[in-house]
Design an enzyme around this catalytic site. Structure first.
Site, PDB file in Angstrom:
ATOM      1  N   GLU A  92      -4.921  -0.314  15.437  1.00  6.82           N
ATOM      2  CA  GLU A  92      -4.079   0.722  16.062  1.00  6.82           C
ATOM      3  C   GLU A  92      -4.168   0.560  17.594  1.00  6.82           C
ATOM      4  O   GLU A  92      -5.256   0.364  18.149  1.00  6.82           O
ATOM      5  CB  GLU A  92      -4.589   2.099  15.613  1.00  6.82           C
ATOM      6  CG  GLU A  92      -3.634   3.244  15.862  1.00  6.82           C
ATOM      7  CD  GLU A  92      -3.622   3.714  17.306  1.00  6.82           C
ATOM      8  OE1 GLU A  92      -2.528   3.980  17.832  1.00  6.82           O
ATOM      9  OE2 GLU A  92      -4.688   3.781  17.922  1.00  6.82           O
ATOM     10  N   ASP A 115       7.502   2.964  18.227  1.00  6.20           N
ATOM     11  CA  ASP A 115       8.114   3.947  17.305  1.00  6.20           C
ATOM     12  C   ASP A 115       8.455   5.221  18.072  1.00  6.20           C
ATOM     13  O   ASP A 115       7.587   5.799  18.746  1.00  6.20           O
ATOM     14  CB  ASP A 115       7.135   4.263  16.167  1.00  6.20           C
ATOM     15  CG  ASP A 115       6.970   3.082  15.216  1.00  6.20           C
ATOM     16  OD1 ASP A 115       7.758   2.130  15.313  1.00  6.20           O
ATOM     17  OD2 ASP A 115       6.050   3.115  14.379  1.00  6.20           O
ATOM     18  N   ASP A 151      14.997   1.769  23.018  1.00 10.09           N
ATOM     19  CA  ASP A 151      16.431   2.040  22.842  1.00 10.09           C
ATOM     20  C   ASP A 151      16.659   3.544  22.757  1.00 10.09           C
ATOM     21  O   ASP A 151      17.796   3.983  22.682  1.00 10.09           O
ATOM     22  CB  ASP A 151      16.915   1.419  21.530  1.00 10.09           C
ATOM     23  CG  ASP A 151      16.120   2.000  20.367  1.00 10.09           C
ATOM     24  OD1 ASP A 151      14.900   1.752  20.311  1.00 10.09           O
ATOM     25  OD2 ASP A 151      16.701   2.751  19.562  1.00 10.09           O
TER      26      ASP A 151
HETATM   27  C1  LIG Z   1       9.992  -0.384  16.261  1.00 13.77           C
HETATM   28  S1  LIG Z   1       8.852  -1.661  15.951  1.00 13.77           S
HETATM   29  C2  LIG Z   1       9.061  -2.743  17.370  1.00 13.77           C
HETATM   30  C3  LIG Z   1       8.468  -4.094  17.131  1.00 13.77           C
HETATM   31  C4  LIG Z   1       8.605  -5.075  18.289  1.00 13.77           C
HETATM   32  N1  LIG Z   1       7.854  -4.625  19.457  1.00 13.77           N
HETATM   33  C5  LIG Z   1      10.055  -5.287  18.631  1.00 13.77           C
HETATM   34  O1  LIG Z   1      10.497  -4.826  19.697  1.00 13.77           O
HETATM   35  O2  LIG Z   1      10.748  -5.938  17.836  1.00 13.77           O
HETATM   36  C6  LIG Z   1       7.304  -0.886  16.306  1.00 13.77           C
HETATM   37  C7  LIG Z   1       6.128  -1.720  15.810  1.00 13.77           C
HETATM   38  O3  LIG Z   1       4.930  -1.135  16.295  1.00 13.77           O
HETATM   39  C8  LIG Z   1       4.009  -1.005  15.222  1.00 13.77           C
HETATM   40  N2  LIG Z   1       3.201   0.173  15.567  1.00 13.77           N
HETATM   41  C9  LIG Z   1       3.642   1.448  15.657  1.00 13.77           C
HETATM   42  N3  LIG Z   1       2.667   2.254  16.073  1.00 13.77           N
HETATM   43  C10 LIG Z   1       1.579   1.461  16.250  1.00 13.77           C
HETATM   44  C11 LIG Z   1       0.257   1.710  16.670  1.00 13.77           C
HETATM   45  N4  LIG Z   1      -0.142   2.943  17.009  1.00 13.77           N
HETATM   46  N5  LIG Z   1      -0.617   0.685  16.722  1.00 13.77           N
HETATM   47  C12 LIG Z   1      -0.226  -0.573  16.375  1.00 13.77           C
HETATM   48  N6  LIG Z   1       1.032  -0.878  15.976  1.00 13.77           N
HETATM   49  C13 LIG Z   1       1.923   0.126  15.912  1.00 13.77           C
HETATM   50  C14 LIG Z   1       4.854  -0.828  13.987  1.00 13.77           C
HETATM   51  O4  LIG Z   1       4.157  -1.201  12.818  1.00 13.77           O
HETATM   52  C15 LIG Z   1       6.017  -1.767  14.307  1.00 13.77           C
HETATM   53  O5  LIG Z   1       5.756  -3.084  13.888  1.00 13.77           O
END
Ligand SMILES: C[S@@+](CC[C@H](N)C(=O)[O-])C[C@H]1O[C@@H](n2cnc3c(N)ncnc32)[C@H](O)[C@@H]1O
Length: 204
Positions: A92, A115, A151
């Site tokens: 995380e 996210d 976005d």
């Molecule tokens: C919307 S996606 C964007 C992925 C990439 N950065 C892109 O722009 O294509 C968000 C990614 O962050 C990961 N993620 C979300 N919250 C996280 C956290 N607290 N720690 C690690 N990974 C996280 C999700 O699993 C996902 O793969």
């Protein structure tokens, strides 16, 4: 004593022996830990980090992702090019920056399309919060950068409300142009004609 992990010895996933102490960067990047370190938090499918690893052999890159399926994809992509400057870690993001990064060790953090947690009652789950910027600040070298893209306009307003009053960062103009690889999500949003909001924050 050597720990036993469920990852193959040739995997490019880095599994810390101890999740309660800062990483030994010399173990993550043997023989090259003195090079600048860039971190992609929430690396998704890993296309961005893969491209950065290929383009910049003079820097080290660490992809951080909490989902196993995505982490596995990143590792597969990194393994195909077998570069010594790309590694991935399943963890995380906030915990990682707070507890596993040595102070003053990172030159650039990339946080691309985190996210957005659009519902108001979920806003507390958003990664970009004052406490998170505090730990990012501590992990950065002086003059290091935090690059943010989203976005989601509402999340971007939230980011601004968090970073503008933060005494440790100064925002600078940032037009990445074509030299900055697009992420998986950015490609999708661009294809739909959606605007992308960006900020580059420099550690004072
Ligand atoms: C919307 S996606 C964007 C992925 C990439 N950065 C892109 O722009 O294509 C968000 C990614 O962050 C990961 N993620 C979300 N919250 C996280 C956290 N607290 N720690 C690690 N990974 C996280 C999700 O699993 C996902 O793969």
């Amino acid at each position: 004593m050597q720990s036993v992990f469920l990852v193959p010895p040739d995997s490019l996933e880095y599994v810390p022996e101890n999740y309660c102490v800062p990483l030994d960067l010399a173990a993550v990047f043997p023989g090259r830990s003195d090079l600048p370190l860039e971190i992609d938090l929430g690396a998704g499918d890993g296309d961005f980090i893969l491209e950065m690893v290929k383009r910049h052999p003079e820097r080290n890159f660490l992809a951080v992702e909490r989902l196993l399926g995505r982490l596995t994809k990143i590792c597969r992509k990194l393994a195909r090019i077998a570069a010594p400057n790309g590694r991935a870690l399943r963890i995380e993001s906030h915990y990682f920056v707070r507890y596993l990064l040595p102070p003053g060790s990172v030159t650039v953090f990339h946080i691309m399309h985190p996210d957005p947690w659009p519902k108001r009652r979920h806003h507390g789950n958003r990664l970009i919060q004052t406490e998170f910027l505090d730990v990012v600040h501590r992990a950065l070298v002086p003059g290091g950068e935090l690059r943010l893209t989203t976005d989601n306009e509402d999340y971007f307003k939230h980011m601004r409300a968090v970073f503008e009053p933060h005494p440790g960062f100064v925002e600078e103009p940032w037009d990445p142009g074509e030299e900055y690889p697009q992420t998986d999500f950015e490609r999708q949003y661009r294809a739909k004609g959606q605007p992308i909001f960006r900020a580059l924050l420099r550690r004072g």
